[in-house]
Structures are given as C-alpha cells and as structure tokens.
Scaffold this motif. Sequence first.
Motif, PDB file in Angstrom:
ATOM      1  N   LEU A 127      28.515  40.620 -26.794  1.00 29.65           N
ATOM      2  CA  LEU A 127      28.938  41.922 -27.783  1.00 29.65           C
ATOM      3  C   LEU A 127      28.980  41.425 -29.096  1.00 29.65           C
ATOM      4  CD1 LEU A 127      31.671  43.505 -25.136  1.00 29.65           C
ATOM      5  CD2 LEU A 127      29.290  44.540 -25.904  1.00 29.65           C
ATOM      6  N   VAL A 128      29.353  40.308 -29.283  1.00 28.53           N
ATOM      7  CA  VAL A 128      29.270  39.883 -30.841  1.00 28.53           C
ATOM      8  C   VAL A 128      27.727  39.326 -31.128  1.00 28.53           C
ATOM      9  CG1 VAL A 128      30.420  38.001 -32.504  1.00 28.53           C
ATOM     10  CG2 VAL A 128      32.028  38.948 -30.463  1.00 28.53           C
ATOM     11  N   TYR A 129      27.144  38.581 -30.277  1.00 29.65           N
ATOM     12  CA  TYR A 129      25.891  38.279 -30.609  1.00 29.65           C
ATOM     13  C   TYR A 129      24.713  39.091 -30.878  1.00 29.65           C
ATOM     14  CZ  TYR A 129      26.087  33.189 -28.741  1.00 29.65           C
ATOM     15  OH  TYR A 129      26.507  31.986 -28.665  1.00 29.65           O
ATOM     16  N   ILE A 130      25.075  40.421 -30.283  1.00 29.98           N
ATOM     17  CA  ILE A 130      23.801  41.540 -30.579  1.00 29.98           C
ATOM     18  C   ILE A 130      24.044  41.757 -31.912  1.00 29.98           C
ATOM     19  CG2 ILE A 130      23.329  43.758 -29.961  1.00 29.98           C
ATOM     20  CD1 ILE A 130      24.272  43.208 -27.074  1.00 29.98           C
ATOM     21  N   PRO A 131      25.134  42.299 -32.524  1.00 34.96           N
ATOM     22  CA  PRO A 131      24.940  42.598 -33.971  1.00 34.96           C
ATOM     23  C   PRO A 131      24.893  41.541 -34.900  1.00 34.96           C
ATOM     24  CG  PRO A 131      27.376  42.713 -33.185  1.00 34.96           C
ATOM     25  CD  PRO A 131      26.245  42.539 -32.100  1.00 34.96           C
ATOM     26  N   LEU A 132      25.533  40.259 -34.411  1.00 36.60           N
ATOM     27  CA  LEU A 132      24.884  39.196 -35.468  1.00 36.60           C
ATOM     28  C   LEU A 132      23.669  38.712 -35.630  1.00 36.60           C
ATOM     29  CD1 LEU A 132      26.272  36.578 -36.912  1.00 36.60           C
ATOM     30  CD2 LEU A 132      26.535  35.235 -34.495  1.00 36.60           C
ATOM     31  N   TYR A 133      22.776  38.788 -34.447  1.00 33.29           N
ATOM     32  CA  TYR A 133      21.550  38.537 -34.521  1.00 33.29           C
ATOM     33  C   TYR A 133      20.715  39.351 -35.198  1.00 33.29           C
ATOM     34  CZ  TYR A 133      22.398  34.535 -31.178  1.00 33.29           C
ATOM     35  OH  TYR A 133      22.987  33.249 -30.724  1.00 33.29           O
ATOM     36  N   ALA A 134      21.148  40.801 -35.084  1.00 35.37           N
ATOM     37  CA  ALA A 134      20.446  41.861 -35.817  1.00 35.37           C
ATOM     38  C   ALA A 134      20.629  41.769 -37.247  1.00 35.37           C
ATOM     39  CB  ALA A 134      20.883  43.060 -35.411  1.00 35.37           C
ATOM     40  N   TYR A 135      21.889  41.453 -37.675  1.00 32.23           N
ATOM     41  CA  TYR A 135      22.258  41.158 -39.196  1.00 32.23           C
ATOM     42  C   TYR A 135      21.324  39.949 -39.876  1.00 32.23           C
ATOM     43  CZ  TYR A 135      24.842  39.731 -43.103  1.00 32.23           C
ATOM     44  OH  TYR A 135      25.212  39.272 -44.433  1.00 32.23           O
ATOM     45  N   LYS A 136      21.140  38.941 -38.836  1.00 37.87           N
ATOM     46  CA  LYS A 136      20.387  37.779 -39.423  1.00 37.87           C
ATOM     47  C   LYS A 136      18.749  38.189 -39.271  1.00 37.87           C
ATOM     48  CE  LYS A 136      21.678  34.479 -40.740  1.00 37.87           C
ATOM     49  NZ  LYS A 136      22.361  34.164 -41.977  1.00 37.87           N
ATOM     50  N   GLY A 137      18.346  39.168 -38.809  1.00 33.64           N
ATOM     51  CA  GLY A 137      17.124  39.696 -38.677  1.00 33.64           C
ATOM     52  C   GLY A 137      16.157  38.967 -37.527  1.00 33.64           C
ATOM     53  N   LEU A 138      17.096  38.754 -36.526  1.00 37.87           N
ATOM     54  CA  LEU A 138      16.446  38.143 -35.367  1.00 37.87           C
ATOM     55  C   LEU A 138      16.440  39.289 -34.096  1.00 37.87           C
ATOM     56  CD1 LEU A 138      18.254  34.672 -34.986  1.00 37.87           C
ATOM     57  CD2 LEU A 138      15.664  35.195 -35.866  1.00 37.87           C
ATOM     58  N   HIS A 139      15.772  40.125 -34.524  1.00 36.68           N
ATOM     59  CA  HIS A 139      15.919  41.643 -33.671  1.00 36.68           C
ATOM     60  C   HIS A 139      15.363  41.284 -32.200  1.00 36.68           C
ATOM     61  CE1 HIS A 139      16.741  43.359 -37.325  1.00 36.68           C
ATOM     62  NE2 HIS A 139      15.709  42.878 -37.920  1.00 36.68           N
ATOM     63  N   LEU A 140      14.379  40.392 -31.958  1.00 35.76           N
ATOM     64  CA  LEU A 140      13.933  40.321 -30.604  1.00 35.76           C
ATOM     65  C   LEU A 140      14.948  39.560 -29.907  1.00 35.76           C
ATOM     66  CD1 LEU A 140      11.843  40.420 -28.331  1.00 35.76           C
ATOM     67  CD2 LEU A 140      10.708  38.476 -29.233  1.00 35.76           C
ATOM     68  N   THR A 141      15.769  38.546 -30.492  1.00 34.07           N
ATOM     69  CA  THR A 141      16.787  37.904 -29.858  1.00 34.07           C
ATOM     70  C   THR A 141      17.881  38.779 -29.657  1.00 34.07           C
ATOM     71  OG1 THR A 141      16.214  35.648 -31.073  1.00 34.07           O
ATOM     72  CG2 THR A 141      18.483  35.984 -29.984  1.00 34.07           C
ATOM     73  N   ALA A 142      18.231  39.728 -30.797  1.00 36.19           N
ATOM     74  CA  ALA A 142      19.282  40.605 -30.458  1.00 36.19           C
ATOM     75  C   ALA A 142      18.928  41.489 -29.033  1.00 36.19           C
ATOM     76  CB  ALA A 142      19.455  41.628 -31.600  1.00 36.19           C
ATOM     77  N   LEU A 143      17.843  41.915 -29.030  1.00 39.87           N
ATOM     78  CA  LEU A 143      17.296  42.710 -27.973  1.00 39.87           C
ATOM     79  C   LEU A 143      17.609  41.992 -26.515  1.00 39.87           C
ATOM     80  CD1 LEU A 143      15.840  45.308 -26.635  1.00 39.87           C
ATOM     81  CD2 LEU A 143      13.731  44.257 -26.865  1.00 39.87           C
ATOM     82  N   LEU A 144      17.372  40.707 -26.837  1.00 41.51           N
ATOM     83  CA  LEU A 144      17.515  39.600 -25.506  1.00 41.51           C
ATOM     84  C   LEU A 144      18.829  39.719 -25.015  1.00 41.51           C
ATOM     85  CD1 LEU A 144      16.470  37.340 -23.723  1.00 41.51           C
ATOM     86  CD2 LEU A 144      16.920  35.618 -25.480  1.00 41.51           C
ATOM     87  N   TYR A 145      19.791  39.725 -26.123  1.00 41.71           N
ATOM     88  CA  TYR A 145      21.095  39.816 -25.614  1.00 41.71           C
ATOM     89  C   TYR A 145      21.740  41.135 -25.180  1.00 41.71           C
ATOM     90  CZ  TYR A 145      22.206  34.987 -26.865  1.00 41.71           C
ATOM     91  OH  TYR A 145      22.087  33.536 -26.973  1.00 41.71           O
ATOM     92  N   VAL A 146      20.972  42.178 -25.550  1.00 39.03           N
ATOM     93  CA  VAL A 146      21.174  43.161 -24.803  1.00 39.03           C
ATOM     94  C   VAL A 146      20.954  43.509 -23.352  1.00 39.03           C
ATOM     95  CG1 VAL A 146      20.562  45.693 -24.468  1.00 39.03           C
ATOM     96  CG2 VAL A 146      20.989  44.762 -26.956  1.00 39.03           C
ATOM     97  N   GLY A 147      19.683  42.498 -23.095  1.00 43.40           N
ATOM     98  CA  GLY A 147      19.414  42.139 -21.762  1.00 43.40           C
ATOM     99  C   GLY A 147      20.287  41.481 -20.939  1.00 43.40           C
ATOM    100  N   PHE A 148      20.586  40.347 -21.620  1.00 38.57           N
ATOM    101  CA  PHE A 148      21.814  39.469 -21.307  1.00 38.57           C
ATOM    102  C   PHE A 148      23.001  40.018 -20.795  1.00 38.57           C
ATOM    103  CE2 PHE A 148      20.392  35.303 -23.625  1.00 38.57           C
ATOM    104  CZ  PHE A 148      19.332  35.263 -22.696  1.00 38.57           C
ATOM    105  N   LEU A 149      23.295  41.095 -21.583  1.00 39.02           N
ATOM    106  CA  LEU A 149      24.716  41.915 -21.545  1.00 39.02           C
ATOM    107  C   LEU A 149      24.479  42.396 -19.941  1.00 39.02           C
ATOM    108  CD1 LEU A 149      27.366  42.682 -22.272  1.00 39.02           C
ATOM    109  CD2 LEU A 149      26.329  44.619 -23.563  1.00 39.02           C
ATOM    110  N   GLY A 150      23.280  43.146 -20.006  1.00 46.26           N
ATOM    111  CA  GLY A 150      23.155  44.001 -18.380  1.00 46.26           C
ATOM    112  C   GLY A 150      23.015  42.840 -17.413  1.00 46.26           C
ATOM    113  N   LEU A 151      22.430  41.756 -17.659  1.00 48.39           N
ATOM    114  CA  LEU A 151      22.347  40.672 -16.491  1.00 48.39           C
ATOM    115  C   LEU A 151      23.787  40.029 -16.241  1.00 48.39           C
ATOM    116  CD1 LEU A 151      19.016  38.857 -17.422  1.00 48.39           C
ATOM    117  CD2 LEU A 151      19.468  40.357 -15.334  1.00 48.39           C
ATOM    118  N   CYS A 152      24.644  40.138 -17.364  1.00 45.85           N
ATOM    119  CA  CYS A 152      26.017  39.579 -17.159  1.00 45.85           C
ATOM    120  C   CYS A 152      26.747  40.405 -16.223  1.00 45.85           C
ATOM    121  CB  CYS A 152      26.731  39.321 -18.522  1.00 45.85           C
ATOM    122  SG  CYS A 152      26.124  37.815 -19.243  1.00 45.85           S
ATOM    123  N   VAL A 153      26.760  41.799 -16.492  1.00 44.95           N
ATOM    124  CA  VAL A 153      27.511  42.786 -15.482  1.00 44.95           C
ATOM    125  C   VAL A 153      27.012  42.488 -14.003  1.00 44.95           C
ATOM    126  CG1 VAL A 153      27.598  45.063 -15.291  1.00 44.95           C
ATOM    127  CG2 VAL A 153      27.978  44.421 -17.573  1.00 44.95           C
TER     128      VAL A 153
END
Length: 200
Positions: free
Chosen positions: A151-177
């Motif tokens: 939940l912290v990584y997603i906006p952090l990576y988006a802020y740093k311009g790593l949009h694909l990685t931010a999307l990956l962490y959205v997927g991670f979030l779902g997989l973690c659940v």
Amino acid sequence: MAVSWTEVLGFATGAVCVWLVARQHIANWPVGIANNVFFIVLFTQAGLYADAGLQIVFIALAGYGWWTWTHGGGPGTANVLPVRRTSRAEWLWLAAAGAVGTGALTLLLERATDSTVPFWDALTTALSLMATYGQCRKRVESWCLWITADLVYIPLYAYKGLHLTALLYVGFLGLCVLGLRGWLRDLRPAGLPRGVEASA
C-alpha cells in the motif's frame, strides 16, 4: 517515462514469485532471486537506494527460506515447514527492529544519498524485511506486513515514474490477499499433523 526490459523482467518474475509463495511452492525461492537481481538494477537507476540494497538482503534470506521450507526449520528434520502464527515475542522484536531500521535508514539516505523519498524508501525496506522473515518461517501474518508494504510501494513507485512496477505491486496486493486466505486455511495448531482437522 519509457518502460525498460529490466522493469518488464522484474514485473514477470515478481508476479510468478508471489503466486508461487501463495501456493507454498518451493520454486518461489529461485524465481525470487532472479527477481531480486532485476530489481537491484532497476531501483539503483531510479535512485531508490534502500530498495536496491534490500534486494541483496532478500537474496541471502531466500537461501535461508529455501532451507527452512525444505527442512522444517531445524537440522535433522525432513518435514515441510508448517504455517504458524507469529508469536508475541517475535512481534515485539520485529516491531523494535522495524522502528530502529526505519529511523537509521532514513538518516543514512538523507545524509549519504540524493534520495528524494528517504523516509518512504526506509519504511518500505523495513516492512519488507519484517515480512520476508515471516515468509521464511511461514508466519501467516507475513502477508499482513506485505499488504501494508504494498500500500506504500504502489504510490511510491508511481511517484518515481516506475509505472509498470507500481502496476506489478497492485497485482502483488491482490496476490497477498489470496496468499493470506490460503495460509489461513492451512493454519493448524502446533503438533497437529497435516490433513487432521482440529475438533470443533
């Protein structure tokens, strides 16, 4: 910002790794090591130095986790490591280590690097290390720590311009659940053999 092959490969290996962890498949460890190597390069290029250094620690922890998952967590045992809850003592020292680690890393990043997000980089590093310890020991609450970190990584990576990685962490979030739900199903009292249900 253009997406690099390093980010694509990090995306692919990361998604496969988390999926394998949720299924408690031993192959998550070598796949995770490959993911760590890609992220060392990616995060260094993005100026996320704590996250880059964290990948080196993850590689070492992967060796430990690989061993504990196959040896039941102790020498001379061949049993698969069972899912357990985190003990109160573990929570206490994890919380203390996480707080100290976040503070120390924040100061280091502020004084020794050009990081623009020292606190958030340090916080996600500490949370990830806490979660990885739990993953290595198959502590069910490790998924809660990963969810918090994501939940912290997603906006952090988006802020740093790593949009694909931010999307990956959205997927991670779902997989973690999903992983949390799966490990809760496998949770059983200490000493209860696999496949034996606790009495109501």
